[in-house]
Design an enzyme around this catalytic site. Sequence first.
Site, PDB file in Angstrom:
ATOM      1  N   ASP A  24      -1.433  -0.730   5.975  1.00  0.00           N
ATOM      2  CA  ASP A  24      -1.602  -0.144   7.312  1.00  0.00           C
ATOM      3  C   ASP A  24      -3.071  -0.079   7.724  1.00  0.00           C
ATOM      4  O   ASP A  24      -3.373   0.366   8.826  1.00  0.00           O
ATOM      5  CB  ASP A  24      -1.007   1.267   7.360  1.00  0.00           C
ATOM      6  CG  ASP A  24      -1.793   2.248   6.503  1.00  0.00           C
ATOM      7  OD1 ASP A  24      -2.148   1.875   5.355  1.00  0.00           O
ATOM      8  OD2 ASP A  24      -2.079   3.359   6.970  1.00  0.00           O
ATOM      9  N   ARG A  49     -11.188  -0.422  -6.729  1.00  0.00           N
ATOM     10  CA  ARG A  49     -11.013   0.210  -5.417  1.00  0.00           C
ATOM     11  C   ARG A  49     -10.914  -0.856  -4.331  1.00  0.00           C
ATOM     12  O   ARG A  49     -11.795  -1.694  -4.160  1.00  0.00           O
ATOM     13  CB  ARG A  49     -12.188   1.166  -5.136  1.00  0.00           C
ATOM     14  CG  ARG A  49     -12.076   1.907  -3.810  1.00  0.00           C
ATOM     15  CD  ARG A  49     -13.164   2.979  -3.688  1.00  0.00           C
ATOM     16  NE  ARG A  49     -13.328   3.426  -2.314  1.00  0.00           N
ATOM     17  CZ  ARG A  49     -12.520   4.301  -1.698  1.00  0.00           C
ATOM     18  NH1 ARG A  49     -11.499   4.828  -2.357  1.00  0.00           N
ATOM     19  NH2 ARG A  49     -12.729   4.638  -0.444  1.00  0.00           N
ATOM     20  N   ASP A  58      -0.003   5.124   0.913  1.00  0.00           N
ATOM     21  CA  ASP A  58      -0.111   6.086   2.018  1.00  0.00           C
ATOM     22  C   ASP A  58      -0.091   5.392   3.380  1.00  0.00           C
ATOM     23  O   ASP A  58      -0.859   4.470   3.637  1.00  0.00           O
ATOM     24  CB  ASP A  58      -1.399   6.911   1.870  1.00  0.00           C
ATOM     25  CG  ASP A  58      -1.405   7.696   0.571  1.00  0.00           C
ATOM     26  OD1 ASP A  58      -0.411   8.385   0.284  1.00  0.00           O
ATOM     27  OD2 ASP A  58      -2.405   7.592  -0.175  1.00  0.00           O
ATOM     28  N   ASN A  91      -5.379   3.166  -3.418  1.00  0.00           N
ATOM     29  CA  ASN A  91      -6.627   3.873  -3.738  1.00  0.00           C
ATOM     30  C   ASN A  91      -6.330   5.367  -3.756  1.00  0.00           C
ATOM     31  O   ASN A  91      -5.786   5.889  -2.781  1.00  0.00           O
ATOM     32  CB  ASN A  91      -7.689   3.629  -2.657  1.00  0.00           C
ATOM     33  CG  ASN A  91      -8.321   2.249  -2.755  1.00  0.00           C
ATOM     34  OD1 ASN A  91      -8.127   1.527  -3.739  1.00  0.00           O
ATOM     35  ND2 ASN A  91      -9.094   1.881  -1.733  1.00  0.00           N
ATOM     36  N   GLN A  92      -6.662   6.058  -4.822  1.00  0.00           N
ATOM     37  CA  GLN A  92      -6.466   7.506  -4.882  1.00  0.00           C
ATOM     38  C   GLN A  92      -7.768   8.207  -5.270  1.00  0.00           C
ATOM     39  O   GLN A  92      -7.902   8.779  -6.371  1.00  0.00           O
ATOM     40  CB  GLN A  92      -5.320   7.853  -5.857  1.00  0.00           C
ATOM     41  CG  GLN A  92      -3.951   7.409  -5.355  1.00  0.00           C
ATOM     42  CD  GLN A  92      -3.569   8.042  -4.009  1.00  0.00           C
ATOM     43  OE1 GLN A  92      -3.948   9.190  -3.721  1.00  0.00           O
ATOM     44  NE2 GLN A  92      -2.844   7.318  -3.163  1.00  0.00           N
ATOM     45  N   ASP A 108       0.856  -1.185   0.000  1.00  0.00           N
ATOM     46  CA  ASP A 108       0.000   0.000   0.000  1.00  0.00           C
ATOM     47  C   ASP A 108       0.899   1.244   0.000  1.00  0.00           C
ATOM     48  O   ASP A 108       2.050   1.174   0.436  1.00  0.00           O
ATOM     49  CB  ASP A 108      -0.887  -0.038   1.253  1.00  0.00           C
ATOM     50  CG  ASP A 108      -1.707   1.225   1.398  1.00  0.00           C
ATOM     51  OD1 ASP A 108      -2.220   1.733   0.383  1.00  0.00           O
ATOM     52  OD2 ASP A 108      -1.804   1.723   2.550  1.00  0.00           O
TER      53      ASP A 108
HETATM   54 ZN   LIG Z   1     -11.303   1.936  -9.174  1.00  0.00          ZN
END
Ligand SMILES: [Zn+2]
Length: 440
Positions: A386, A360, A259, A300-301, A257
């Site tokens: 995390d 997502r 962030d 995921n952004q 991951d």
């Molecule tokens: Zn997506």
Amino acid sequence: MQNQNSMKAVILAGGKGTRLGLTDIPKPMVSVSNKPLLLHQIELLKRYGITDITLLLGHLGAKIEEYFGDGTKYGVKISYLTEDKPLGTAGAIKELDGIIEERFLVLYGDVMMDFDINSFIEFDKRSSAIASIIVHPNDHPYDSDLVEVDPDNNVTRFLSKPHEEGMMYNNNVNAAVYIFGSDIFQYIERYKSSDFGKDIFPLIMKEGLHKIKAYSTPEYIKDLGTPDRLENVEAAYLSGKIAAYNKANKRTAIFIDRDGVINKEVDNLKNIADFVLLPNVAEAIKKVNDSDFLAIVITNQPVIAKGFILEKDLLDIHKKLETEIGRQNAFIDKLYYCPHHPDKGYVGEVKELKIECSCRKPNTGMLDLAVKEFNIDLSRSYFIGDSTTDIQTGINAGVKTVLVKTGYAGKDNKYNVKPDYSANNLDDAVDLILKINDNK
Ligand SMILES: [Zn+2]
């Protein structure tokens, strides 16, 4: 795979090998585990049914001709062209103008490689480009010739070293394996020394009439121009790693991951200045690079869907990531991001990205794509994250999971899940995974 492949191959076999201390044989004849490098290449071509091979000779070319003859002994058909004076990689190829009329594969005779040639040919077929080139990340991008590639695999720029101080880049290095259409010849001047990376590709880009496509792969393609490199290549060959990394074989991956694991957790991170690596992250990723695991980032952004940041700004943030870890000789094999978000009705949102998507997290769309692109064995792979969302993603995908105590440290409480392992941070998590796999 044994089928006849109609594509022709050309090998640039004019290298000298001065740095390897070779005096009586040319560089392509250097021995890798008691077999000339050039024979390794010819056997690879033959495995993919490519039997029509042209060798472009220079320095001590007669030694090569003497060894391979017409190729019958090796199950291929070899023809030779000898240059009187070194004309660079492109200048040498120009000699084939009028001889080769269909698309052809080009290898450099000082590179050890084993890759799924069919997959590259398939990519080239879909590309309608004048040239398809193989790129890959390496562990010293700061002093390598880099290739800038857009999300559709179009080359947008060639960045020759030395690089400007402070430049941010993606770690895409020209691996010097090409497929060309015969229209490439019009860009090369006869009897004039020129090089693809430095002269011909930039010229094509500048003119802007043709596309150059980049095919990225983590398969083993490495030059062996110095004694150190030759030693590394031999060790890799003897360990079976070179063959094992061919895309036809399953690989394992550590999914990471972003962030809160790689960089400091910042809610809705949108300013590049707020992207700050956590301690020992480059060291941790380098350990992954030095193992047999691929290092793949899965993030995921939703900041894109929410309209907080443009896609190009996200790409810049990822350049910063690759540049900073690159300085410490680490790289990621691929980064996947989901730009979507499901909750509609906010000011400034990007409507077409406000969807229920399959990528997502905790959906597994990004991992599914990685499996397809890299032929990954999920049952032997790991997810380091995390948040409980990361752990749920790992569970959904069927990989083992490691929760780290950085970022949310599992306190997001979105899913009631238990990780397989816990670790203080990314570096500890990687150590743990490598230790488990060492003991097997
Ligand atoms: Zn997506």
